[in-house]
Design a protein around this motif. Structure first.
Motif, PDB file in Angstrom:
ATOM      1  N   LYS A   1       0.880  -1.231  -0.094  1.00  0.00           N
ATOM      2  CA  LYS A   1       0.160  -0.070  -0.101  1.00  0.00           C
ATOM      3  C   LYS A   1       0.883   1.279  -0.029  1.00  0.00           C
ATOM      4  O   LYS A   1       2.017   1.284   0.488  1.00  0.00           O
ATOM      5  CB  LYS A   1      -0.806   0.042   1.091  1.00  0.00           C
ATOM      6  CG  LYS A   1      -1.949  -1.116   1.237  1.00  0.00           C
ATOM      7  CD  LYS A   1      -3.327  -0.754   0.702  1.00  0.00           C
ATOM      8  CE  LYS A   1      -4.212  -1.663   0.649  1.00  0.00           C
ATOM      9  NZ  LYS A   1      -5.288  -1.407   1.466  1.00  0.00           N
ATOM     10  N   GLN A   2       0.166   2.475  -0.550  1.00  0.00           N
ATOM     11  CA  GLN A   2       0.957   3.483  -0.443  1.00  0.00           C
ATOM     12  C   GLN A   2       0.235   4.549   0.656  1.00  0.00           C
ATOM     13  O   GLN A   2      -0.862   4.341   0.765  1.00  0.00           O
ATOM     14  CB  GLN A   2       0.450   4.574  -1.884  1.00  0.00           C
ATOM     15  CG  GLN A   2       1.485   5.414  -1.958  1.00  0.00           C
ATOM     16  CD  GLN A   2       2.806   4.999  -2.632  1.00  0.00           C
ATOM     17  OE1 GLN A   2       3.002   4.123  -3.164  1.00  0.00           O
ATOM     18  NE2 GLN A   2       3.624   5.992  -2.412  1.00  0.00           N
ATOM     19  N   VAL A   3       1.153   4.885   1.488  1.00  0.00           N
ATOM     20  CA  VAL A   3       0.357   5.702   2.580  1.00  0.00           C
ATOM     21  C   VAL A   3       1.021   7.012   2.681  1.00  0.00           C
ATOM     22  O   VAL A   3       2.289   7.408   2.517  1.00  0.00           O
ATOM     23  CB  VAL A   3       0.727   4.768   3.716  1.00  0.00           C
ATOM     24  CG1 VAL A   3       2.071   4.682   4.201  1.00  0.00           C
ATOM     25  CG2 VAL A   3      -0.074   5.535   5.169  1.00  0.00           C
ATOM     26  N   GLU A   4       0.323   8.079   3.127  1.00  0.00           N
ATOM     27  CA  GLU A   4       0.768   9.560   3.155  1.00  0.00           C
ATOM     28  C   GLU A   4       0.474   9.779   4.580  1.00  0.00           C
ATOM     29  O   GLU A   4      -0.512   9.735   5.285  1.00  0.00           O
ATOM     30  CB  GLU A   4      -0.121  10.450   2.285  1.00  0.00           C
ATOM     31  CG  GLU A   4       0.300  11.701   2.303  1.00  0.00           C
ATOM     32  CD  GLU A   4      -0.415  12.754   1.488  1.00  0.00           C
ATOM     33  OE1 GLU A   4       0.270  13.797   0.929  1.00  0.00           O
ATOM     34  OE2 GLU A   4      -1.674  12.359   1.226  1.00  0.00           O
ATOM     35  N   ILE A   5       1.449  10.303   5.320  1.00  0.00           N
ATOM     36  CA  ILE A   5       1.470  10.519   6.803  1.00  0.00           C
ATOM     37  C   ILE A   5       2.040  12.001   7.025  1.00  0.00           C
ATOM     38  O   ILE A   5       2.746  12.404   6.182  1.00  0.00           O
ATOM     39  CB  ILE A   5       2.306   9.661   7.517  1.00  0.00           C
ATOM     40  CG1 ILE A   5       3.960   9.656   7.224  1.00  0.00           C
ATOM     41  CG2 ILE A   5       1.808   7.913   7.497  1.00  0.00           C
ATOM     42  CD1 ILE A   5       4.668   8.796   7.965  1.00  0.00           C
ATOM     43  N   ARG A   6       1.740  12.516   8.178  1.00  0.00           N
ATOM     44  CA  ARG A   6       2.004  13.785   8.563  1.00  0.00           C
ATOM     45  C   ARG A   6       2.644  13.620   9.833  1.00  0.00           C
ATOM     46  O   ARG A   6       1.977  12.857  10.933  1.00  0.00           O
ATOM     47  CB  ARG A   6       0.928  14.599   8.870  1.00  0.00           C
ATOM     48  CG  ARG A   6       1.369  16.016   9.210  1.00  0.00           C
ATOM     49  CD  ARG A   6       0.215  17.285   9.407  1.00  0.00           C
ATOM     50  NE  ARG A   6      -0.638  16.673  10.277  1.00  0.00           N
ATOM     51  CZ  ARG A   6      -2.092  16.539   9.982  1.00  0.00           C
ATOM     52  NH1 ARG A   6      -2.468  16.887   9.060  1.00  0.00           N
ATOM     53  NH2 ARG A   6      -2.819  16.031  10.931  1.00  0.00           N
ATOM     54  N   TYR A   7       3.952  13.795  10.076  1.00  0.00           N
ATOM     55  CA  TYR A   7       4.829  13.803  11.522  1.00  0.00           C
ATOM     56  C   TYR A   7       4.238  15.041  12.151  1.00  0.00           C
ATOM     57  O   TYR A   7       4.199  16.205  11.811  1.00  0.00           O
ATOM     58  CB  TYR A   7       6.315  14.218  11.141  1.00  0.00           C
ATOM     59  CG  TYR A   7       6.933  12.887  10.451  1.00  0.00           C
ATOM     60  CD1 TYR A   7       7.478  11.761  11.073  1.00  0.00           C
ATOM     61  CD2 TYR A   7       6.965  12.829   8.935  1.00  0.00           C
ATOM     62  CE1 TYR A   7       8.027  10.765  10.496  1.00  0.00           C
ATOM     63  CE2 TYR A   7       7.597  11.616   8.270  1.00  0.00           C
ATOM     64  CZ  TYR A   7       7.769  10.601   9.016  1.00  0.00           C
ATOM     65  OH  TYR A   7       8.466   9.696   8.284  1.00  0.00           O
ATOM     66  N   GLU A   8       3.831  14.630  13.462  1.00  0.00           N
ATOM     67  CA  GLU A   8       3.050  15.701  14.177  1.00  0.00           C
ATOM     68  C   GLU A   8       4.157  16.682  14.844  1.00  0.00           C
ATOM     69  O   GLU A   8       3.831  17.932  15.261  1.00  0.00           O
ATOM     70  CB  GLU A   8       2.262  15.100  15.497  1.00  0.00           C
ATOM     71  CG  GLU A   8       0.879  14.250  14.880  1.00  0.00           C
ATOM     72  CD  GLU A   8      -0.218  15.263  13.938  1.00  0.00           C
ATOM     73  OE1 GLU A   8      -0.189  16.283  14.284  1.00  0.00           O
ATOM     74  OE2 GLU A   8      -0.235  14.619  12.875  1.00  0.00           O
TER      75      GLU A   8
ATOM     76  N   GLN B   1       4.892  18.891  11.533  1.00  0.00           N
ATOM     77  CA  GLN B   1       3.917  19.044  10.473  1.00  0.00           C
ATOM     78  C   GLN B   1       4.410  18.558   9.009  1.00  0.00           C
ATOM     79  O   GLN B   1       3.867  19.008   8.000  1.00  0.00           O
ATOM     80  CB  GLN B   1       3.122  20.160  10.410  1.00  0.00           C
ATOM     81  CG  GLN B   1       2.720  20.761  11.791  1.00  0.00           C
ATOM     82  CD  GLN B   1       1.612  19.775  12.102  1.00  0.00           C
ATOM     83  OE1 GLN B   1       0.694  19.306  11.430  1.00  0.00           O
ATOM     84  NE2 GLN B   1       1.669  19.062  13.242  1.00  0.00           N
ATOM     85  N   GLU B   2       5.373  17.821   8.588  1.00  0.00           N
ATOM     86  CA  GLU B   2       6.036  17.617   7.680  1.00  0.00           C
ATOM     87  C   GLU B   2       5.171  16.290   7.028  1.00  0.00           C
ATOM     88  O   GLU B   2       4.720  15.505   7.797  1.00  0.00           O
ATOM     89  CB  GLU B   2       7.434  16.911   7.599  1.00  0.00           C
ATOM     90  CG  GLU B   2       7.904  16.741   6.555  1.00  0.00           C
ATOM     91  CD  GLU B   2       9.596  16.328   6.500  1.00  0.00           C
ATOM     92  OE1 GLU B   2      10.079  15.472   5.372  1.00  0.00           O
ATOM     93  OE2 GLU B   2      10.139  16.561   7.396  1.00  0.00           O
TER      94      GLU B   2
END
Length: 153
Positions: free
Chosen positions: A87-94, A97-98
């Motif tokens: 799977k392709q996953v998009e995440i945000r580092y808290e 905010q990157e």
């Protein structure tokens, strides 16, 4: 007990392609060895030593890759909205905010290219089986941090 390495179908095909390329290159390496051997005195023949070493390295790499295929468990992607292999996953580092996008891959595939994240890395392990919108705590050797899953494709 045999331990199988999980990998994506694409990773499996990349290993097969590398084996095919190495096998196609083998006759050239054998010819180099024959030509170097014909030069004479083998004890001081660096061309012979180099050709022999290169051929051994090629054969060793083919054996290693064949073993990877033998013990591969190819995981097919399921469209269930959860993070899983392939799977392709998009995440945000808290913390900063990157936003980053990764493809979840098997352990043997991680060196293949950028943007790939092994499922058994600290981040990959934390993301597994979660879905878009989930906030996940990653337990990493350098300290815990949080990420939010923005999308799973």
């Amino acid at each position: 007990m045999v331990y199988y390495q999980k990998m994506t179908p694409e990773g499996y095909m990349q290993i097969k392609d590398e084996i095919a390329a190495l096998k196609a290159d083998r006759p050239r390496r054998v010819q180099n060895l024959k030509e170097a051997r014909a030069l004479g005195d083998l004890s001081e023949n660096t061309e012979y030593s180099t050709a022999k070493r290169e051929l051994r390295h090629l054969d060793s790499r083919v054996r290693y890759l064949n073993k990877q295929l033998k013990y591969a468990e190819v995981i097919e992607t399921v469209n269930d909205g959860k993070v899983n292999l392939g799977k392709q996953v998009e995440i945000r580092y808290e913390d900063d905010q990157e936003v980053e996008e990764y493809r979840i891959v098997g352990r043997m595939e991680e060196a293949v290219g950028d943007g790939k994240l092994p499922f058994d890395s600290p981040l990959g392990h934390a993301l597994m089986k979660h879905k878009a919108g989930d906030r996940v705590t990653v337990e990493a050797p350098m300290g815990d941090y949080e990420v939010t899953i923005l999308s799973v494709k």
